[in-house]
Design a protein around this motif. Structure first.
Motif, PDB file in Angstrom:
ATOM      1  N   MET A   1       0.824  -1.196   0.000  1.00  0.00           N
ATOM      2  CA  MET A   1       0.000   0.000   0.000  1.00  0.00           C
ATOM      3  C   MET A   1       0.871   1.266   0.000  1.00  0.00           C
ATOM      4  O   MET A   1       0.630   2.188  -0.738  1.00  0.00           O
ATOM      5  CB  MET A   1      -0.927  -0.033   1.217  1.00  0.00           C
ATOM      6  CG  MET A   1      -1.934   1.064   1.234  1.00  0.00           C
ATOM      7  SD  MET A   1      -3.069   0.851  -0.127  1.00  0.00           S
ATOM      8  CE  MET A   1      -4.237   2.079   0.253  1.00  0.00           C
ATOM      9  N   GLU A   2       1.898   1.284   0.854  1.00  0.00           N
ATOM     10  CA  GLU A   2       2.789   2.428   0.928  1.00  0.00           C
ATOM     11  C   GLU A   2       3.581   2.593  -0.368  1.00  0.00           C
ATOM     12  O   GLU A   2       3.796   3.705  -0.841  1.00  0.00           O
ATOM     13  CB  GLU A   2       3.738   2.279   2.113  1.00  0.00           C
ATOM     14  CG  GLU A   2       4.559   3.522   2.370  1.00  0.00           C
ATOM     15  CD  GLU A   2       5.378   3.399   3.633  1.00  0.00           C
ATOM     16  OE1 GLU A   2       6.562   3.754   3.564  1.00  0.00           O
ATOM     17  OE2 GLU A   2       4.837   2.952   4.656  1.00  0.00           O
ATOM     18  N   ASN A   3       3.988   1.466  -0.965  1.00  0.00           N
ATOM     19  CA  ASN A   3       4.708   1.515  -2.246  1.00  0.00           C
ATOM     20  C   ASN A   3       3.833   2.116  -3.337  1.00  0.00           C
ATOM     21  O   ASN A   3       4.329   2.859  -4.194  1.00  0.00           O
ATOM     22  CB  ASN A   3       5.174   0.122  -2.665  1.00  0.00           C
ATOM     23  CG  ASN A   3       6.319  -0.381  -1.805  1.00  0.00           C
ATOM     24  OD1 ASN A   3       7.000   0.396  -1.156  1.00  0.00           O
ATOM     25  ND2 ASN A   3       6.516  -1.695  -1.796  1.00  0.00           N
ATOM     26  N   GLN A   4       2.556   1.790  -3.315  1.00  0.00           N
ATOM     27  CA  GLN A   4       1.621   2.330  -4.309  1.00  0.00           C
ATOM     28  C   GLN A   4       1.523   3.853  -4.181  1.00  0.00           C
ATOM     29  O   GLN A   4       1.515   4.555  -5.187  1.00  0.00           O
ATOM     30  CB  GLN A   4       0.237   1.683  -4.139  1.00  0.00           C
ATOM     31  CG  GLN A   4      -0.781   2.133  -5.149  1.00  0.00           C
ATOM     32  CD  GLN A   4      -0.415   1.725  -6.556  1.00  0.00           C
ATOM     33  OE1 GLN A   4       0.297   0.752  -6.777  1.00  0.00           O
ATOM     34  NE2 GLN A   4      -0.889   2.479  -7.528  1.00  0.00           N
ATOM     35  N   MET A   5       1.460   4.351  -2.949  1.00  0.00           N
ATOM     36  CA  MET A   5       1.396   5.797  -2.731  1.00  0.00           C
ATOM     37  C   MET A   5       2.666   6.483  -3.226  1.00  0.00           C
ATOM     38  O   MET A   5       2.607   7.543  -3.846  1.00  0.00           O
ATOM     39  CB  MET A   5       1.185   6.115  -1.242  1.00  0.00           C
ATOM     40  CG  MET A   5      -0.240   5.952  -0.793  1.00  0.00           C
ATOM     41  SD  MET A   5      -0.545   6.356   0.951  1.00  0.00           S
ATOM     42  CE  MET A   5       0.673   7.538   1.378  1.00  0.00           C
TER      43      MET A   5
END
Length: 96
Positions: A1-5
Motif C-alpha cells: 500500500m505504501e509503495n503504491q502511494m
C-alpha cells in the motif's frame, strides 16, 4: 500500500516536470497544470471564458503563456498595496 502511494507521487512529480517544459497543453495537461476538473475546463471552454484553440474542430489546445495570463487576471490588491497607492496619490495631488 505504501509503495503504491510512493509510485503515485513519483508519477505526479514526473508529469509536473514534463508539463512545466510544454508550451502547448491538451485538456489532460491543463488538468494537471491548474488542478481544475475536466468538467470545469469544458464549462470554461463552452462559455468562451478561457483562451483555447480547436484547430481541427475536435481537439482542444491551450497555450501555456495565455493560460498563465488568464489565471493571473483580476488580481486583488492587499490592504498595504491599497494604502501605498492612496499615499502616492495624495502626495502627488496635494496642493502647494
Amino acid at each position: 500500500m505504501e509503495n503504491q502511494m510512493i509510485l503515485e507521487k513519483l508519477n505526479r512529480l514526473e508529469r509536473l516536470i514534463v508539463d512545466s517544459t510544454k508550451e502547448i497543453f491538451n485538456v489532460e495537461d491543463l488538468i494537471n497544470y491548474t488542478g481544475f476538473t475536466r468538467s470545469h475546463i469544458y464549462k470554461l471552454v463552452h462559455k468562451n471564458v478561457i483562451p483555447y484553440s480547436k484547430p481541427n474542430g475536435k481537439f482542444l489546445f491551450f497555450l501555456k503563456s495565455e493560460i498563465d495570463e488568464w489565471l493571473l487576471q483580476n488580481k486583488s490588491q492587499s490592504v498595504s498595496q491599497i494604502q501605498q497607492h492612496a499615499l502616492d496619490y495624495s502626495f502627488k495631488n496635494r496642493k502647494k
